[in-house]
Design a protein around this motif. Structure first.
Motif, PDB file in Angstrom:
ATOM      1  N   LEU A   3      73.973  50.188   6.422  1.00 40.06           N
ATOM      2  CA  LEU A   3      74.844  50.586   5.315  1.00 40.06           C
ATOM      3  C   LEU A   3      75.925  51.521   5.853  1.00 40.06           C
ATOM      4  O   LEU A   3      75.628  52.492   6.555  1.00 40.06           O
ATOM      5  N   VAL A   4      77.185  51.227   5.539  1.00 43.27           N
ATOM      6  CA  VAL A   4      78.321  52.024   5.998  1.00 43.27           C
ATOM      7  C   VAL A   4      78.742  52.989   4.887  1.00 43.27           C
ATOM      8  O   VAL A   4      78.834  52.607   3.721  1.00 43.27           O
ATOM      9  N   VAL A   5      78.988  54.255   5.259  1.00 40.13           N
ATOM     10  CA  VAL A   5      79.527  55.265   4.338  1.00 40.13           C
ATOM     11  C   VAL A   5      81.024  55.387   4.622  1.00 40.13           C
ATOM     12  O   VAL A   5      81.439  55.617   5.756  1.00 40.13           O
ATOM     13  N   HIS A   6      81.843  55.235   3.583  1.00 40.47           N
ATOM     14  CA  HIS A   6      83.303  55.171   3.739  1.00 40.47           C
ATOM     15  C   HIS A   6      83.971  56.176   2.806  1.00 40.47           C
ATOM     16  O   HIS A   6      83.608  56.281   1.625  1.00 40.47           O
ATOM     17  N   ASP A   7      84.923  56.932   3.340  1.00 46.39           N
ATOM     18  CA  ASP A   7      85.724  57.841   2.531  1.00 46.39           C
ATOM     19  C   ASP A   7      87.099  57.222   2.314  1.00 46.39           C
ATOM     20  O   ASP A   7      87.738  56.772   3.278  1.00 46.39           O
ATOM     21  N   PRO A   8      87.602  57.158   1.070  1.00 42.45           N
ATOM     22  CA  PRO A   8      88.890  56.500   0.812  1.00 42.45           C
ATOM     23  C   PRO A   8      90.046  57.091   1.610  1.00 42.45           C
ATOM     24  O   PRO A   8      91.015  56.386   1.893  1.00 42.45           O
ATOM     25  N   GLU A   9      89.958  58.380   2.005  1.00 44.19           N
ATOM     26  CA  GLU A   9      91.060  59.001   2.733  1.00 44.19           C
ATOM     27  C   GLU A   9      90.819  59.023   4.231  1.00 44.19           C
ATOM     28  O   GLU A   9      91.753  58.883   5.017  1.00 44.19           O
ATOM     29  N   ARG A  10      89.538  59.204   4.655  1.00 48.27           N
ATOM     30  CA  ARG A  10      89.255  59.346   6.087  1.00 48.27           C
ATOM     31  C   ARG A  10      88.723  58.084   6.747  1.00 48.27           C
ATOM     32  O   ARG A  10      88.596  58.031   7.963  1.00 48.27           O
ATOM     33  N   GLY A  11      88.419  57.056   5.980  1.00 47.72           N
ATOM     34  CA  GLY A  11      87.924  55.807   6.543  1.00 47.72           C
ATOM     35  C   GLY A  11      86.415  55.817   6.678  1.00 47.72           C
ATOM     36  O   GLY A  11      85.700  56.615   6.068  1.00 47.72           O
ATOM     37  N   GLY A  45      82.346  59.831  -5.122  1.00 51.27           N
ATOM     38  CA  GLY A  45      83.674  59.287  -4.889  1.00 51.27           C
ATOM     39  C   GLY A  45      83.789  58.492  -3.610  1.00 51.27           C
ATOM     40  O   GLY A  45      84.755  57.753  -3.422  1.00 51.27           O
ATOM     41  N   GLN A  46      82.807  58.605  -2.703  1.00 47.70           N
ATOM     42  CA  GLN A  46      82.834  57.813  -1.475  1.00 47.70           C
ATOM     43  C   GLN A  46      82.209  56.440  -1.725  1.00 47.70           C
ATOM     44  O   GLN A  46      81.523  56.220  -2.723  1.00 47.70           O
ATOM     45  N   LEU A  47      82.477  55.501  -0.811  1.00 49.52           N
ATOM     46  CA  LEU A  47      81.992  54.131  -0.943  1.00 49.52           C
ATOM     47  C   LEU A  47      80.839  53.886   0.017  1.00 49.52           C
ATOM     48  O   LEU A  47      80.768  54.499   1.089  1.00 49.52           O
ATOM     49  N   VAL A  48      79.941  52.993  -0.354  1.00 47.03           N
ATOM     50  CA  VAL A  48      78.885  52.511   0.535  1.00 47.03           C
ATOM     51  C   VAL A  48      78.881  50.990   0.464  1.00 47.03           C
ATOM     52  O   VAL A  48      79.103  50.408  -0.592  1.00 47.03           O
ATOM     53  N   PHE A  49      78.629  50.346   1.607  1.00 51.07           N
ATOM     54  CA  PHE A  49      78.611  48.889   1.604  1.00 51.07           C
ATOM     55  C   PHE A  49      77.943  48.354   2.855  1.00 51.07           C
ATOM     56  O   PHE A  49      77.835  49.056   3.879  1.00 51.07           O
ATOM     57  N   VAL A  50      77.457  47.119   2.749  1.00 54.47           N
ATOM     58  CA  VAL A  50      76.999  46.365   3.910  1.00 54.47           C
ATOM     59  C   VAL A  50      78.179  45.499   4.339  1.00 54.47           C
ATOM     60  O   VAL A  50      78.597  44.611   3.595  1.00 54.47           O
ATOM     61  N   ASP A  51      78.731  45.792   5.509  1.00 57.57           N
ATOM     62  CA  ASP A  51      79.963  45.141   5.945  1.00 57.57           C
ATOM     63  C   ASP A  51      79.782  43.623   5.995  1.00 57.57           C
ATOM     64  O   ASP A  51      78.762  43.111   6.481  1.00 57.57           O
ATOM     65  N   GLY A  52      80.777  42.901   5.465  1.00 60.54           N
ATOM     66  CA  GLY A  52      80.750  41.449   5.479  1.00 60.54           C
ATOM     67  C   GLY A  52      79.939  40.830   4.356  1.00 60.54           C
ATOM     68  O   GLY A  52      79.796  39.610   4.309  1.00 60.54           O
ATOM     69  N   SER A  53      79.406  41.665   3.455  1.00 60.19           N
ATOM     70  CA  SER A  53      78.571  41.146   2.368  1.00 60.19           C
ATOM     71  C   SER A  53      79.157  41.548   1.020  1.00 60.19           C
ATOM     72  O   SER A  53      80.176  42.223   0.934  1.00 60.19           O
ATOM     73  N   GLU A  54      78.461  41.142  -0.050  1.00 59.96           N
ATOM     74  CA  GLU A  54      78.864  41.454  -1.416  1.00 59.96           C
ATOM     75  C   GLU A  54      78.247  42.761  -1.901  1.00 59.96           C
ATOM     76  O   GLU A  54      78.548  43.232  -2.986  1.00 59.96           O
ATOM     77  N   TYR A  55      77.404  43.383  -1.060  1.00 63.19           N
ATOM     78  CA  TYR A  55      76.606  44.511  -1.503  1.00 63.19           C
ATOM     79  C   TYR A  55      77.335  45.821  -1.203  1.00 63.19           C
ATOM     80  O   TYR A  55      77.565  46.170  -0.044  1.00 63.19           O
ATOM     81  N   GLY A  56      77.700  46.537  -2.252  1.00 61.77           N
ATOM     82  CA  GLY A  56      78.371  47.818  -2.078  1.00 61.77           C
ATOM     83  C   GLY A  56      78.924  48.316  -3.386  1.00 61.77           C
ATOM     84  O   GLY A  56      78.852  47.653  -4.430  1.00 61.77           O
ATOM     85  N   GLY A  57      79.474  49.546  -3.356  1.00 56.57           N
ATOM     86  CA  GLY A  57      80.056  50.121  -4.561  1.00 56.57           C
ATOM     87  C   GLY A  57      80.504  51.543  -4.334  1.00 56.57           C
ATOM     88  O   GLY A  57      80.568  52.025  -3.198  1.00 56.57           O
ATOM     89  N   VAL A  58      80.805  52.238  -5.420  1.00 58.56           N
ATOM     90  CA  VAL A  58      81.313  53.610  -5.371  1.00 58.56           C
ATOM     91  C   VAL A  58      80.247  54.551  -5.919  1.00 58.56           C
ATOM     92  O   VAL A  58      79.589  54.259  -6.909  1.00 58.56           O
ATOM     93  N   VAL A  59      80.043  55.698  -5.244  1.00 54.61           N
ATOM     94  CA  VAL A  59      79.042  56.686  -5.643  1.00 54.61           C
ATOM     95  C   VAL A  59      79.606  57.525  -6.792  1.00 54.61           C
ATOM     96  O   VAL A  59      80.665  58.139  -6.662  1.00 54.61           O
ATOM     97  N   ASP A  60      78.893  57.559  -7.921  1.00 55.81           N
ATOM     98  CA  ASP A  60      79.330  58.328  -9.092  1.00 55.81           C
ATOM     99  C   ASP A  60      78.546  59.616  -9.274  1.00 55.81           C
ATOM    100  O   ASP A  60      79.042  60.570  -9.858  1.00 55.81           O
TER     101      ASP A  60
END
Length: 765
Positions: A3-11, A45-60
């Motif tokens: 699972l990848v943790v992604h920040d909209p501003e820092r990548g 506000g950060q995103l999590v996802f499995v790269d290349g898949s449909e599984y992911g979303g935004v942390v509320d």
């Protein structure tokens, strides 16, 4: 599964290997729940996802555990990509009744994404196939896309690709020939007869009401011809009270088609089948000779320790439901209207007659309103008079005390700034190790070159935008270790010859710069040691529990990496301890090893790297050696300021005077604002001078005087040799052990430090 943790501003920030994920999307929910270790969890506000898949979303939201029985984990909840779309609405253009689209599938998707304002997160896959659809009014984004897909024999698919979530409309897949009891555990409900006669009632009353009949045959085909009678006929009412016959023809047919099913099935899939929402599967029970075909309506994905399992909700069971209802926005009738008092209804036209009683009631209310307005006007006049009286009194008070304020002057060594009185001891000379004093020119030069509070280190590789590196401006406790601790190292060639590492090579792994490297030739071994003998007790300055990260430049990795620590904490056994480690990743653009330190009294770390036998340019390139610490508890840890203010290690901000000077500047700005305050405000504050006040000065100097504001203020101060000696002997950054006494009582600012045995205090100011 990672699972990848992604920040909209820092990548992309990091990858999670150990986590629990429960994610569902389709007919409802469209949400996820993630549990992972504290310190690795994504922020709101950060995103999590499995790269290349449909599984992911935004942390509320995120939930943390605290207390003695805390597990050290964080539970995050949020919306899946589908939930983000469901939070938007597809509205028709102004002046249009419905939103309609047609054209190439890729261009239609792109326009809908832009209409919802989500083109920063989503993209549309290229697709030249022609699609068209008219959406229901005010439908949500996800339901609208599913309706568009279904109307064109397609399904909605998503995958994280190229920094965005790519949406596509691939054809529906029929798994009828692939799914059986070998791949599924299912509960099958077979329906022999469902609703097959739908009475659709629309606008009008009694015999004038619009009525349309629809029938379905044994195969589920819908028409106006009845083919099932007697016990096989199951009728239902569709109450659509404001729809005319044309609307009933359209909606009634669709409603009866929804009822047509051969049953329902609840499915739990094994690991070797992964289907999408919108696909068609058939469940066959060979023992009973039963088969049910249905569309996947909801998909549930659970990931534990990197292993994913899937389950599905499919089909829609239909029984002998006998009524349904609908609403429409047409202007047609369907509701009975009755004329009230003073109203008449004739030929769909309302007329109003206002009688005398109604006029009398209105007249009474008008008189009451006029009286209330008059009273309010009088009250406003009184308020205005009172306000003027108060203003005049404030101005008189201001003039009465103006003379006293103007007489305030500062004496020797005393300054007055607004309501603040400051004193300084001008008898100080240059500071030494044994006494306080003024800063020397040499110390000032060192201070000017120090790293400032708030400075940032490079956290990404400019040659590879978006790549995740293991460098942080806050979390790396070994940053600039060559300047703060004692670092040494040597290179051992394949023939046993040893060469001491240069200062440049000793500094590179701790510089916070991924581009700086130490090259290790094939067959050679590098040994680097980090000693803390210049620290308090000769040990690591704080809680050393955490991970040591050893990372290499791109694919230029080593043959092996080992890390060990010298532990001086007797309950854990003194001596060298080999740290457990693992290879974190080996992709083409980053390579790193991670080692867990679980020992307390660390006097030294040793990192041994054996160069690769081959590779790009035939060498190994060490980029960074870092240390990421755990939080020992939720309170403030005085050893590392990262647990209080977001700053670097104390030694790096050793001239904390920088922050103090900034605070002084802020105070000056506040004083300027106070000077510009209104005279009325100043007058009210001046009333405080009616009572004589005592002003005292303490610390390295002391003195006092009583002042009532009627004359000049003079304070004679004398040096406090005891306080000055104590502060000089215990400078900022000094640790002291006491049997319970609080050193704040003797001067300076001290913070309690976690310790075993005597109380340990750290002087911070």
């Amino acid at each position: 599964m990672v699972l990848v943790v992604h920040d909209p501003e820092r990548g992309d920030l990091r990858e999670l290997l150990d986590f629990e994920l429960d994610l569902a999307f389709g007919s409802d929910e469209n949400a996820f729940e993630l549990t992972c270790a504290d310190g690795l969890a994504p922020a709101e506000g950060q995103l999590v996802f499995v790269d290349g898949s449909e599984y992911g979303g935004v942390v509320d939201e995120a939930s943390y555990e605290a207390g003695r029985e805390a597990t050290g984990t964080v539970t995050c909840k949020g919306r899946t990509w589908h939930g983000v779309l469901a939070g938007k609405r597809l509205l028709p253009d102004s002046g249009s009744g419905y939103l309609s689209v047609s054209g190439k599938a890729g261009e239609v998707l792109a326009s809908l994404i832009g209409r919802m304002g989500l083109d920063g997160l989503f993209s549309a896959a290229a697709d030249d196939s022609q699609v068209s659809h008219t959406f229901e009014r005010f439908c949500d984004g996800y339901s609208g896309l599913k309706a568009l897909a279904k109307a064109n024999g397609r399904k909605v698919a998503m995958r994280r690709k190229g920094g965005k979530v790519e949406i596509s409309l691939p054809p529906v897949v029929d798994y009828a020939s692939k799914v059986d009891s070998d791949l599924l555990d299912f509960t099958l409900t077979s329906v022999h007869r469902c609703v097959n006669h739908l009475v659709c009632a629309g606008t009008g009353e009694l015999e004038d009401r619009a009525v349309v009949h629809f029938y379905a045959d044994a195969a589920g085909n819908v028409s106006h011809t009845q083919s099932l009678f007697g016990v096989d006929e199951i009728a239902a009412l569709y109450d659509y009270s404001n729809a005319d016959e044309e609307k009933l023809e359209e909606e009634g047919r669709k409603k009866l088609q929804e009822y047509q099913t051969r049953g329902s099935v609840e499915v739990e899939a094994h690991d070797d089948i992964d289907v999408d929402v919108g696909d068609v599967i058939s469940a066959r029970d060979n023992a009973h000779g039963r088969t049910v075909t249905a569309t996947v309506a909801k998909k549930i994905v659970k990931v534990s320790r990197g292993v994913a399992t899937y389950s599905y909700e499919v089909g829609s069971e239909t029984t002998t439901k006998t009524s349904s209802s609908g609403t429409a926005e047409s202007s047609g009738g369907g509701h009975a209207y009755f004329a009230g008092s003073g109203l008449t209804l004739s030929n769909y036209t309302f007329s109003a007659d206002v009688d005398k009683a109604a006029l009398a009631a209105v007249e009474t209310k008008a008189v009451e309103a006029k009286t209330a307005a008059s009273n309010a006007s009088a009250a406003a006049g009184k308020a205005e008079t009172a306000a003027k009286t108060a203003t005049d009194a404030a101005e008189a008070n201001a003039k009465a005390i103006a003379g006293k304020q103007d007489k305030l002057t500062a004496g020797a060594n005393v300054t007055i700034d607004g309501a603040t009185i400051s004193a300084k001891d001008t008898t100080y000379t240059e500071a030494t190790t044994s006494k306080s004093g003024l800063m020397s020119a040499a110390d000032k030069k060192k201070l000017d070159k120090a790293i400032k509070s708030g400075d940032e280190l490079m956290t990404t590789n400019p040659s590879t935008p978006g790549s995740t590196l293991y460098i942080s401006k806050i979390d790396n406790a070994l940053y600039a270790a060559d300047k703060r601790f004692n670092v040494s190292g040597k290179m051992i060639s394949d023939d046993g010859a040893e060469t001491e590492l240069s200062a440049v090579n000793l500094a590179a792994p701790f510089a916070g710069d991924y581009e700086k490297q130490v090259r290790i030739q094939p067959g050679s071994t590098m040994v680097m040691r980090i000693r803390f003998d210049n620290q308090y007790n000769g040990q690591f300055p704080g809680y050393p529990y955490g991970y040591i990260i050893v990372s290499f430049y791109f694919a230029l990795g080593p043959k092996s990496v080992t890390v060990r620590a010298y532990n001086a904490y007797e309950p854990q056994g003194t001596g060298w301890k080999a740290l457990d480690g693992e290879k974190m990743s080996s992709s083409s653009y980053r390579m790193a090893w991670r080692f867990r330190n679980k020992y307390y009294g660390i006097q030294e770390f040793e990192v041994t790297i054996e160069g690769a036998a081959s590779g790009s340019e035939g060498r190994t390139s060490l980029s960074q050696i870092e240390m990421h610490l755990d939080r020992p508890y939720s309170g403030i840890n005085p050893f590392l300021s990262k647990y209080a203010a977001e700053e670097l290690y104390y030694p790096l901000t050793a001239p904390k005077f920088i922050g103090d000077l900034q605070g002084t500047a802020d105070a000056a700005k506040t004083a300027d604002k106070a000077t510009n305050a209104s005279s009325a405000d100043s007058a009210s504050k001046a009333d405080r001078l009616k009572t004589a006040r005592k002003v005292s000065i303490s610390g390295a100097v002391n003195g006092s005087a009583t002042w009532d504001g009627s004359d000049d203020l003079a304070i004679t101060v004398t040096g406090d040799s005891a306080a000055a000696g104590f502060l000089a002997a215990h400078p900022v950054g000094f640790y002291a052990e006491t049997s319970g006494a609080d050193p704040n009582d003797y001067g300076g600012t001290w913070e309690r430090a976690p310790s075993v045995g005597p109380h340990t205090w750290l002087r911070t100011k």
